[in-house]
Design an enzyme around this catalytic site. Structure first.
Site, PDB file in Angstrom:
ATOM      1  N   LYS A  75     -16.703  -6.323   4.021  1.00 60.34           N
ATOM      2  CA  LYS A  75     -15.820  -6.210   5.191  1.00 60.34           C
ATOM      3  C   LYS A  75     -15.758  -4.781   5.737  1.00 60.34           C
ATOM      4  CE  LYS A  75     -12.856 -10.097   4.016  1.00 60.34           C
ATOM      5  NZ  LYS A  75     -11.490 -10.592   3.864  1.00 60.34           N
ATOM      6  N   GLY A 138      -5.541  -1.846  -1.717  1.00 57.80           N
ATOM      7  CA  GLY A 138      -6.948  -2.113  -1.396  1.00 57.80           C
ATOM      8  C   GLY A 138      -7.090  -2.490   0.072  1.00 57.80           C
ATOM      9  N   GLY A 139      -8.182  -3.204   0.363  1.00 60.31           N
ATOM     10  CA  GLY A 139      -8.481  -3.577   1.746  1.00 60.31           C
ATOM     11  C   GLY A 139      -7.422  -4.474   2.365  1.00 60.31           C
ATOM     12  N   ARG A 161      -1.072   1.283  -8.757  1.00 60.97           N
ATOM     13  CA  ARG A 161      -1.308   2.052  -9.988  1.00 60.97           C
ATOM     14  C   ARG A 161      -2.174   3.282  -9.696  1.00 60.97           C
ATOM     15  NH1 ARG A 161      -5.609  -2.141 -12.894  1.00 60.97           N
ATOM     16  NH2 ARG A 161      -7.061  -1.960 -11.158  1.00 60.97           N
ATOM     17  N   ILE A 163      -2.496   5.992  -7.209  1.00 60.89           N
ATOM     18  CA  ILE A 163      -1.664   6.501  -6.117  1.00 60.89           C
ATOM     19  C   ILE A 163      -2.515   7.062  -4.966  1.00 60.89           C
ATOM     20  CG2 ILE A 163      -1.177   8.882  -6.906  1.00 60.89           C
ATOM     21  CD1 ILE A 163       1.542   6.449  -5.848  1.00 60.89           C
TER      22      ILE A 163
HETATM   23  P1  ATR Z   1      -8.772  -6.372  -1.671  1.00 63.54           P
HETATM   24  O1  ATR Z   1      -9.842  -6.116  -0.668  1.00 63.54           O
HETATM   25  O2  ATR Z   1      -8.597  -7.834  -2.007  1.00 63.54           O
HETATM   26  O3  ATR Z   1      -7.484  -5.721  -1.301  1.00 63.54           O
HETATM   27  P2  ATR Z   1      -9.421  -4.300  -3.553  1.00 63.54           P
HETATM   28  O4  ATR Z   1      -9.785  -3.409  -2.416  1.00 63.54           O
HETATM   29  O5  ATR Z   1     -10.307  -4.354  -4.738  1.00 63.54           O
HETATM   30  O6  ATR Z   1      -9.302  -5.806  -3.062  1.00 63.54           O
HETATM   31  O7  ATR Z   1      -7.925  -3.937  -4.001  1.00 63.54           O
HETATM   32  C1  ATR Z   1      -7.268  -4.576  -5.027  1.00 63.54           C
HETATM   33  C2  ATR Z   1      -5.891  -3.923  -5.262  1.00 63.54           C
HETATM   34  O8  ATR Z   1      -5.282  -4.614  -6.348  1.00 63.54           O
HETATM   35  C3  ATR Z   1      -5.966  -2.466  -5.663  1.00 63.54           C
HETATM   36  O9  ATR Z   1      -4.851  -1.798  -5.136  1.00 63.54           O
HETATM   37  C4  ATR Z   1      -5.886  -2.533  -7.186  1.00 63.54           C
HETATM   38  O10 ATR Z   1      -5.310  -1.394  -7.799  1.00 63.54           O
HETATM   39  P3  ATR Z   1      -6.132  -0.014  -7.962  1.00 63.54           P
HETATM   40  O11 ATR Z   1      -6.138   0.611  -6.592  1.00 63.54           O
HETATM   41  O12 ATR Z   1      -5.338   0.763  -8.928  1.00 63.54           O
HETATM   42  O13 ATR Z   1      -7.498  -0.388  -8.453  1.00 63.54           O
HETATM   43  C5  ATR Z   1      -4.949  -3.694  -7.383  1.00 63.54           C
HETATM   44  N1  ATR Z   1      -5.167  -4.323  -8.677  1.00 63.54           N
HETATM   45  C6  ATR Z   1      -6.183  -5.127  -9.045  1.00 63.54           C
HETATM   46  N2  ATR Z   1      -6.049  -5.504 -10.325  1.00 63.54           N
HETATM   47  C7  ATR Z   1      -4.899  -4.925 -10.776  1.00 63.54           C
HETATM   48  C8  ATR Z   1      -4.191  -4.927 -12.030  1.00 63.54           C
HETATM   49  N3  ATR Z   1      -4.633  -5.621 -13.080  1.00 63.54           N
HETATM   50  N4  ATR Z   1      -3.044  -4.213 -12.108  1.00 63.54           N
HETATM   51  C9  ATR Z   1      -2.566  -3.522 -11.057  1.00 63.54           C
HETATM   52  N5  ATR Z   1      -3.192  -3.469  -9.864  1.00 63.54           N
HETATM   53  C10 ATR Z   1      -4.335  -4.164  -9.712  1.00 63.54           C
END
Ligand code: ATR
Length: 294
Positions: A75, A138-139, A161, A163
């Site tokens: 994306k 994330g995205g 988590r 920041i």
């Molecule tokens: P998407 O495009 O679906 O938003 P992504 O860009 O991979 O996917 O983002 C996933 C988000 O979920 C991130 O903020 C991730 O935290 P980090 O930035 O610390 O990686 C969060 N996330 C995924 N698994 C997690 C977990 N087990 N505990 C806490 N946060 C999690």
């Protein structure tokens, strides 16, 4: 033998480009729409390797497809191959829908539009003047943060988590909108206050998604209040642990099914130029829920 007449020499192609794409229900949604409306299009999955993305886009242009969706993990990467991305998509940093007009590609983000519509429809509330807490950075979080800011949110608390990722999104909001924003991790002293001040809590992480359904992105110590609206972008399971907890506290709780549905509806309208009636949307939604059940 029955002659299959669904695809003719005039049929226009639409599809979804991603990796993997095998799990996607978009082909069934869009083909159901075209069959119901009598529109001569067919929607197919395109599994593409990262190194081939450039060539795949050139190929889709050369093949004169009507348009295509873009899913994980492209994306963001897709944007550099698009001729015109909307301002919203640029701020969201993601494109999930592309329209081809005479060899020129136009990029849109209908995920955020789908989220906004499903939220408003199911909750009866809007984002205007609200305190919003978004979990994850994330995205999906970025698109939702931008969309709620566009729609007049008063303040956003971003909990993540990592920041640094939250701070990146905060920079975009601060530079473009009036909405106030702060970033927290779950160890932060202000975490509990941020929850109690929120009118709307939105989970954008995969915590609690099938098969890890015992996961909950909100700490056990946090209590919800009944006036709060809790939105989880997860739709499998239909009721995540977070949503069960929210319902127990008397909150309005909703999952990401509506977001998934409406992003598809908006993409279809962009490609075909047709504005779908509310009756058709309701009818297709019933089929869509059945597609997911099976
Ligand atoms: P998407 O495009 O679906 O938003 P992504 O860009 O991979 O996917 O983002 C996933 C988000 O979920 C991130 O903020 C991730 O935290 P980090 O930035 O610390 O990686 C969060 N996330 C995924 N698994 C997690 C977990 N087990 N505990 C806490 N946060 C999690």
């Amino acid at each position: 033998m029955i002659v299959d007449k669904r695809v003719s020499g005039k049929t226009r192609i639409m599809g979804v480009l991603g990796n993997p794409v095998e799990h996607s229900i978009s082909p069934q949604l869009h083909n159901t729409l075209s069959t119901r409306l009598g529109i001569d299009t067919v929607y197919v999955p395109f599994r593409v390797e990262k190194a081939d993305l450039d060539n795949a886009v050139k190929g889709l242009k050369a093949l004169n497809v009507l348009g295509f969706n873009v899913t994980i993990p492209y994306k963001k990467d897709i944007m550099k191959f698009i001729d015109d991305n909307t301002k919203e998509a640029l701020l969201m940093g993601a494109v999930n829908t592309v329209k081809n007009i005479d060899g020129r590609l136009y990029g849109y983000n209908t995920d955020a539009e789908g989220f906004s519509r499903s939220f408003k429809e199911e909750s009866g509330a809007t984002f205007k003047g609200k305190n919003i807490l978004i979990i994850g950075a994330g995205g999906v979080s970025r698109a939702i943060a931008v969309k709620t800011a566009i729609e007049g949110a008063k303040h956003i608390s971003l909990v993540n988590r990592t920041i640094s990722k939250a701070l990146d999104i905060a920079g975009i909001i601060e530079n473009n909108y009036e909405t106030g924003i702060r970033c927290l991790d779950s160890e932060d002293k202000k975490y509990k206050d941020a929850f109690s001040e929120a009118d709307i809590v939105i989970n954008t992480t995969s915590v609690g998604m099938y098969p890890e359904i015992e996961g909950c992105p909100v700490d056990k110590k946090i209590n919800f209040m009944s006036h709060q609206i809790i939105y989880d972008v997860i739709y499998n399971p239909a009721k995540s642990k977070l949503l069960k907890k929210a319902e127990k506290s008397g909150c309005k709780a909703m999952n990401g099914l509506g977001m998934l549905f409406y992003q598809g509806i908006y993409a279809y309208e962009i490609w075909t130029g047709i504005k779908l009636s509310e009756d058709i949307i309701k009818e297709i939604y019933k089929s869509f829920v059945n597609i997911l059940k099976n």
